[in-house]
Design an enzyme around this catalytic site. Sequence first.
Site, PDB file in Angstrom:
ATOM      1  N   GLU A 234     -49.221  28.131  -1.636  1.00  0.00           N
ATOM      2  CA  GLU A 234     -48.609  27.468  -2.793  1.00  0.00           C
ATOM      3  C   GLU A 234     -49.250  26.091  -2.859  1.00  0.00           C
ATOM      4  OE1 GLU A 234     -44.253  27.897  -2.891  1.00  0.00           O
ATOM      5  OE2 GLU A 234     -44.560  29.232  -1.217  1.00  0.00           O
ATOM      6  N   CYS A 268     -45.119  19.241  -7.054  1.00  0.00           N
ATOM      7  CA  CYS A 268     -46.281  20.079  -7.394  1.00  0.00           C
ATOM      8  C   CYS A 268     -46.234  20.463  -8.870  1.00  0.00           C
ATOM      9  CB  CYS A 268     -46.323  21.318  -6.510  1.00  0.00           C
ATOM     10  SG  CYS A 268     -44.822  22.306  -6.556  1.00  0.00           S
TER      11      CYS A 268
HETATM   12  P1  NAD Z   1     -51.832  18.559   2.551  1.00  0.00           P
HETATM   13  O1  NAD Z   1     -52.606  19.757   2.139  1.00  0.00           O
HETATM   14  O2  NAD Z   1     -52.571  17.336   2.950  1.00  0.00           O
HETATM   15  O3  NAD Z   1     -50.903  18.911   3.823  1.00  0.00           O
HETATM   16  C1  NAD Z   1     -49.984  19.981   3.794  1.00  0.00           C
HETATM   17  C2  NAD Z   1     -49.675  20.404   5.225  1.00  0.00           C
HETATM   18  O4  NAD Z   1     -50.853  20.932   5.847  1.00  0.00           O
HETATM   19  C3  NAD Z   1     -49.210  19.256   6.140  1.00  0.00           C
HETATM   20  O5  NAD Z   1     -48.255  19.761   7.054  1.00  0.00           O
HETATM   21  C4  NAD Z   1     -50.503  18.900   6.875  1.00  0.00           C
HETATM   22  O6  NAD Z   1     -50.273  18.234   8.107  1.00  0.00           O
HETATM   23  C5  NAD Z   1     -51.129  20.258   7.087  1.00  0.00           C
HETATM   24  N1  NAD Z   1     -52.579  20.288   7.278  1.00  0.00           N
HETATM   25  C6  NAD Z   1     -53.493  19.307   7.041  1.00  0.00           C
HETATM   26  N2  NAD Z   1     -54.737  19.770   7.315  1.00  0.00           N
HETATM   27  C7  NAD Z   1     -54.610  21.056   7.722  1.00  0.00           C
HETATM   28  C8  NAD Z   1     -55.531  22.077   8.100  1.00  0.00           C
HETATM   29  N3  NAD Z   1     -56.850  21.868   8.133  1.00  0.00           N
HETATM   30  N4  NAD Z   1     -55.047  23.291   8.416  1.00  0.00           N
HETATM   31  C9  NAD Z   1     -53.706  23.552   8.372  1.00  0.00           C
HETATM   32  N5  NAD Z   1     -52.789  22.624   8.012  1.00  0.00           N
HETATM   33  C10 NAD Z   1     -53.235  21.395   7.694  1.00  0.00           C
HETATM   34  O7  NAD Z   1     -50.804  18.269   1.376  1.00  0.00           O
HETATM   35  P2  NAD Z   1     -49.829  17.033   1.206  1.00  0.00           P
HETATM   36  O8  NAD Z   1     -50.607  15.838   0.797  1.00  0.00           O
HETATM   37  O9  NAD Z   1     -48.960  16.955   2.418  1.00  0.00           O
HETATM   38  O10 NAD Z   1     -48.910  17.546  -0.030  1.00  0.00           O
HETATM   39  C11 NAD Z   1     -49.225  17.355  -1.367  1.00  0.00           C
HETATM   40  C12 NAD Z   1     -49.825  18.604  -1.982  1.00  0.00           C
HETATM   41  O11 NAD Z   1     -48.943  19.710  -1.838  1.00  0.00           O
HETATM   42  C13 NAD Z   1     -50.042  18.445  -3.484  1.00  0.00           C
HETATM   43  O12 NAD Z   1     -51.294  18.976  -3.843  1.00  0.00           O
HETATM   44  C14 NAD Z   1     -48.922  19.286  -4.087  1.00  0.00           C
HETATM   45  O13 NAD Z   1     -49.167  19.739  -5.390  1.00  0.00           O
HETATM   46  C15 NAD Z   1     -48.843  20.396  -3.099  1.00  0.00           C
HETATM   47  N6  NAD Z   1     -47.547  21.097  -3.231  1.00  0.00           N
HETATM   48  C16 NAD Z   1     -47.522  22.358  -3.765  1.00  0.00           C
HETATM   49  C17 NAD Z   1     -46.304  23.027  -3.926  1.00  0.00           C
HETATM   50  C18 NAD Z   1     -46.234  24.431  -4.511  1.00  0.00           C
HETATM   51  O14 NAD Z   1     -45.194  25.063  -4.359  1.00  0.00           O
HETATM   52  N7  NAD Z   1     -47.261  24.930  -5.180  1.00  0.00           N
HETATM   53  C19 NAD Z   1     -45.122  22.403  -3.557  1.00  0.00           C
HETATM   54  C20 NAD Z   1     -45.186  21.113  -3.025  1.00  0.00           C
HETATM   55  C21 NAD Z   1     -46.414  20.474  -2.860  1.00  0.00           C
END
Ligand code: NAD
Length: 463
Positions: A234, A268
């Site tokens: 997501e 999001c």
């Molecule tokens: P992010 O991708 O930086 O991090 C998300 C999670 O992944 C965190 O727990 C992070 O520590 C972890 N992570 C970081 N690098 C990783 C890797 N290489 N492998 C596995 N895990 C890793 O996102 P963010 O900045 O925390 O959140 C914002 C983003 O999330 C925005 O793009 C937003 O649109 C999206 N989002 C989407 C939804 C949806 O339902 N579609 C809902 C909420 C947020």
Amino acid sequence: MPTTQPRRSSRTGGERFAVRDPATGETFEDAPDQRPDELDAVVGRAEEAWRGWRADPAARATALLAAADADIAPLLTREQGKPLAESYAEIARTAARLRYFAELAPGPGPQPIMDGRPVRGEIRWRPLGPVAAIVPWNFPLQLASAKFAPALAAGNTVVLKPSPFTPLATRLLVSVVSTALPEDVLTVVTGHEPLGARLASHPGIRHVTFTGSVPTGRAVARGAAASLGRVTLELGGNDAAILLEDVDVERIADRLFWAAFRNCGQVCMAVKRVYAPARLHSDVVEALARRAKTAVVGPGLDPGTQLGPVNNGPQLARVEGYTARAVADGARVVTGGHRLDRPGHFYAPTILADVPPDSPVVTEEQFGPVLPVLPYGSLDEAVEAANDTGFGLGGSVWGTDLDRAGAVADRLECGTAWINHHAELSLAQPFAGIKDSGVGVAGGLWGLYGNLRPFVVHRPEAA
Ligand code: NAD
């Protein structure tokens, strides 16, 4: 949009990391800084626990209901920044989801196979095994529960990794739910990368369910490919709101404003671009700017605060960068456009006009309190602009004639379209982004089936 991780706390000797209050920028707590090499033991215990858990459907409902009563709102506001009322709303949505999946907990029973001929067989739905749930910092509890509730209800065990920006409320929620769970059925791990990467690619994990940015989602999919585990992603969104000629601007302005600025725009499926008919453009800009100027911005724990801080420093810098680039591209800052002169990660709610359509604040995901409002000539032009993005999460259409608005909504290329509101979801609906916004389906029964595999038994009627 991967984020820079919070720094390890020297205060705590590297084994715990500092958690900051975004309203002050100050450290107020710390959390365990777990190392990737701890995951073998964690996933091994989750696999062991799965053997008993998958055979105990009654325990699943009890555990989910126990977690639904936890009160974690003040801590959530402290680490995430959102106004207390929004934290309570997030807790309420979390509890509702836990109750919803508790009722589905026994999972779908055996189903007959029907293809028009007599088929002597049935489908039995089986859990997958240990599931890795990785979530971001914008709705830590709501998104965690959206993953672990259906996974547990289906009979899997879960290793949950929150963002290092928001580990605390999640740890507290898991400690509450764990009192009603057998050991190791739900484990939370906190720490820095490559903890998430190693979890996503761990050979003992059978399903990685991830919410976050598109670049991290791609990395997760690549990592999970090694073990051919199932992946649900997501990801980000760049939702457009199209206002039609017959829209009543004053009537919808509050709803539209908060659809863009709730949770400081860190949603999001927030409205991230507004398309208004050229004739109404200045009215729409004015109505939104008035609300941006009067919204009460402050620490989430202050009563009366409507908009809290941006969650973290790197995200604040990103929001500033999008605005500066838009201005360099020729945009006009109608209101906002700057940090607030106070401690913490505060940014003034910002309305931008005259933004070139190829400026990154229009084409990418700003994920903060900044909203571009663009004029359009013909409706076809507006629909084409709304769909001209790599994202496909949601979109909305606003007008008085609901049939006409519905016909326009039908043309949006995204997973969910709304009319005269935005981002409202039912627990029972499927939720699935298209294009770069996601892979797989969450929500409702679809979310449960996403955590199950079909097992088919064919047998003759007589020996
Ligand atoms: P992010 O991708 O930086 O991090 C998300 C999670 O992944 C965190 O727990 C992070 O520590 C972890 N992570 C970081 N690098 C990783 C890797 N290489 N492998 C596995 N895990 C890793 O996102 P963010 O900045 O925390 O959140 C914002 C983003 O999330 C925005 O793009 C937003 O649109 C999206 N989002 C989407 C939804 C949806 O339902 N579609 C809902 C909420 C947020």
